[in-house]
Scaffold this motif. Structure first.
Motif, PDB file in Angstrom:
ATOM      1  N   SER A  65      42.695  43.674  35.820  1.00 53.79           N
ATOM      2  CA  SER A  65      41.881  42.587  36.359  1.00 53.79           C
ATOM      3  C   SER A  65      42.736  41.692  37.247  1.00 53.79           C
ATOM      4  CB  SER A  65      41.287  41.753  35.219  1.00 53.79           C
ATOM      5  OG  SER A  65      42.336  41.083  34.519  1.00 53.79           O
ATOM      6  N   ILE A  66      42.049  40.767  37.943  1.00 56.43           N
ATOM      7  CA  ILE A  66      42.775  39.817  38.792  1.00 56.43           C
ATOM      8  C   ILE A  66      43.670  38.916  37.948  1.00 56.43           C
ATOM      9  CG2 ILE A  66      40.950  38.061  38.759  1.00 56.43           C
ATOM     10  CD1 ILE A  66      41.664  37.532  41.741  1.00 56.43           C
ATOM     11  N   LYS A  67      43.292  38.695  36.691  1.00 55.02           N
ATOM     12  CA  LYS A  67      44.137  37.910  35.778  1.00 55.02           C
ATOM     13  C   LYS A  67      45.499  38.571  35.623  1.00 55.02           C
ATOM     14  CE  LYS A  67      44.601  36.772  30.872  1.00 55.02           C
ATOM     15  NZ  LYS A  67      44.017  36.924  29.525  1.00 55.02           N
ATOM     16  N   ASP A  68      45.508  39.901  35.469  1.00 53.44           N
ATOM     17  CA  ASP A  68      46.776  40.630  35.355  1.00 53.44           C
ATOM     18  C   ASP A  68      47.631  40.427  36.603  1.00 53.44           C
ATOM     19  OD1 ASP A  68      45.731  41.504  32.999  1.00 53.44           O
ATOM     20  OD2 ASP A  68      45.460  43.583  33.599  1.00 53.44           O
ATOM     21  N   SER A  69      46.986  40.467  37.785  1.00 52.44           N
ATOM     22  CA  SER A  69      47.715  40.308  39.049  1.00 52.44           C
ATOM     23  C   SER A  69      48.328  38.921  39.156  1.00 52.44           C
ATOM     24  CB  SER A  69      46.778  40.548  40.240  1.00 52.44           C
ATOM     25  OG  SER A  69      46.264  41.854  40.221  1.00 52.44           O
ATOM     26  N   ILE A  70      47.564  37.903  38.754  1.00 49.76           N
ATOM     27  CA  ILE A  70      48.047  36.521  38.850  1.00 49.76           C
ATOM     28  C   ILE A  70      49.220  36.292  37.902  1.00 49.76           C
ATOM     29  CG2 ILE A  70      47.457  34.107  38.414  1.00 49.76           C
ATOM     30  CD1 ILE A  70      44.616  34.781  39.400  1.00 49.76           C
ATOM     31  N   ILE A  71      49.066  36.733  36.649  1.00 46.78           N
ATOM     32  CA  ILE A  71      50.143  36.541  35.678  1.00 46.78           C
ATOM     33  C   ILE A  71      51.395  37.292  36.107  1.00 46.78           C
ATOM     34  CG2 ILE A  71      50.888  36.980  33.300  1.00 46.78           C
ATOM     35  CD1 ILE A  71      47.988  36.529  32.433  1.00 46.78           C
ATOM     36  N   ALA A  72      51.222  38.558  36.511  1.00 46.92           N
ATOM     37  CA  ALA A  72      52.373  39.358  36.942  1.00 46.92           C
ATOM     38  C   ALA A  72      53.032  38.749  38.174  1.00 46.92           C
ATOM     39  CB  ALA A  72      51.937  40.800  37.232  1.00 46.92           C
TER      40      ALA A  72
END
Length: 372
Positions: free
Chosen positions: A221-228
């Protein structure tokens, strides 16, 4: 290890670890890079570091999400989606920059191993060529494990080096900050000049981003992209500040800031074991940087060969490409570290901003939020 890579670590941390591990060689291993892109401005250099953190973070988030959303896991397919028929321009800049970064690291490693371990210049270089060839022969699985363990070791090493240097020069560093000293550069230093230096630093280091593309497959998800992306920005900028404050304690000494490998000069006088460990660590950074950048290029060639001939590169061919690229870099390394960094990195930074940063910040942002 497999369960670790497939869980939250694989989604949130591994892409950032790969970015940082590939960045280390071209970004701050010798210390010369931080002088050219920040530390030479003395008391104002930290502003460049803040800009670098913001730049690294934004670019990481955008690339991770663009890659995840459109399922693009090598830079050829990503660039075709991003800039269409002009994707080959990135190919040219990327390969030139990869060879340039490896050339600088090969030259530095030969000098450092000779100074710290008494190893013949060419023995050290050949050893690294063989190791990088082996890593690319066995592929991404070994590279992921190598980088996960290696990056932890390297970070511990740099924290130790910085702690030793900063611990003995902290008062001098504080005095530089208090006095606003920028005397290593001639003339008045503007905030814009410092921030632009940070932008150029991010620019030439954009070449390390494609090395992490193969690890984005785990993101959901976009959440994964932001955190990473945030983790990546922190991991990539933290060593910059460690090196900056280490250099600040010696500011504006020409013997340090004008050195080919400032870290060697800053560690002079410490126990021999510290110098030996530094030599090993820098050799490792070259291996991580070279293997990561070459792996991204090999993936790109593999993808094109599949499209054209429905075949794949053999493991032997992948290892051969790695060794060939390294040999070209070693030849280029004879030019000298200081000229390669000050002139070569600056030129490649502008090129990388044009072919990657600007398209990602414009076309990439539009497609991430508006294209299904």
């Amino acid at each position: 290890m497999k369960n670790l890579l497939e869980g939250k670590y694989g989604r949130y941390v591994l892409p950032a670890v790969i970015l940082q591990s590939v960045l280390m060689g071209g970004g701050f291993a010798t210390g010369r890079e931080i002088v050219e892109f920040g530390a030479k401005y003395g008391a104002l250099g930290w502003l460049g570091g803040i800009g670098i953190f913001i730049g690294f973070t934004i670019m990481a988030i955008l690339m991770f999400e663009f890659s995840r959303k459109f399922q693009l896991f090598n830079y050829r397919t990503l660039l075709r989606e991003l800039i269409g028929p002009f994707w080959f321009l990135f190919d040219i800049v990327y390969l030139l920059l990869a060879i340039l970064i490896i050339a600088i690291m090969a030259s530095a490693t030969g000098e450092i191993l000779n100074s710290t371990l008494g190893m013949n210049y060419w023995v050290g270089v050949i050893l690294i060529i063989v190791i990088v060839g082996i890593l690319n022969f066995y592929g991404k699985g070994l590279i992921e494990r190598f980088k996960t363990l290696g990056t932890l070791s390297l970070m511990i090493g740099y924290v130790i080096f910085a702690t030793l240097v900063i611990g003995t020069t902290w008062e001098s560093a504080l005095e530089v900050l208090r006095s606003g000293d920028t005397s290593f550069v001639t003339g008045k230093v503007s905030v814009f000049a410092v921030l632009w230096s940070g932008i150029l630093y991010v620019g030439y280091n954009l070449a390390v981003y494609p090395a992490a593309l193969f690890s984005i497959k785990r993101q959901q998800s976009i959440k994964d992209s932001i955190i990473a992306g945030i983790v990546g920005g922190i991991l990539m900028t933290f060593p910059w500040f460690l090196t900056y404050f280490s250099l600040l304690g010696h500011y504006p000494k020409e013997e340090v800031l004008g050195a080919t490998v400032p870290w060697l000069v800053m560690l002079d006088g410490f126990p021999l074991i510290v110098i030996i460990i530094f030599g090993v660590v820098v050799g490792w950074t070259l291996i991580e940087t070279a293997s990561g950048m070459i792996h991204a290029f090999v993936d790109r060639l593999d993808s094109q060969i599949k499209d054209i001939a429905n075949q794949e590169l053999t493991d032997l061919q992948k290892g051969g490409i790695a060794v060939g690229t390294l040999i070209l870099a070693v030849i280029l390394a004879q030019v000298g570290i200081i000229d390669l960094i000050s002139k070569g990195y600056t030129a490649m930074a502008y090129a990388m901003i044009v072919v990657f940063a600007v398209p990602l910040l414009t076309i990439g942002v539009y497609k991430i939020f508006f294209k299904k």
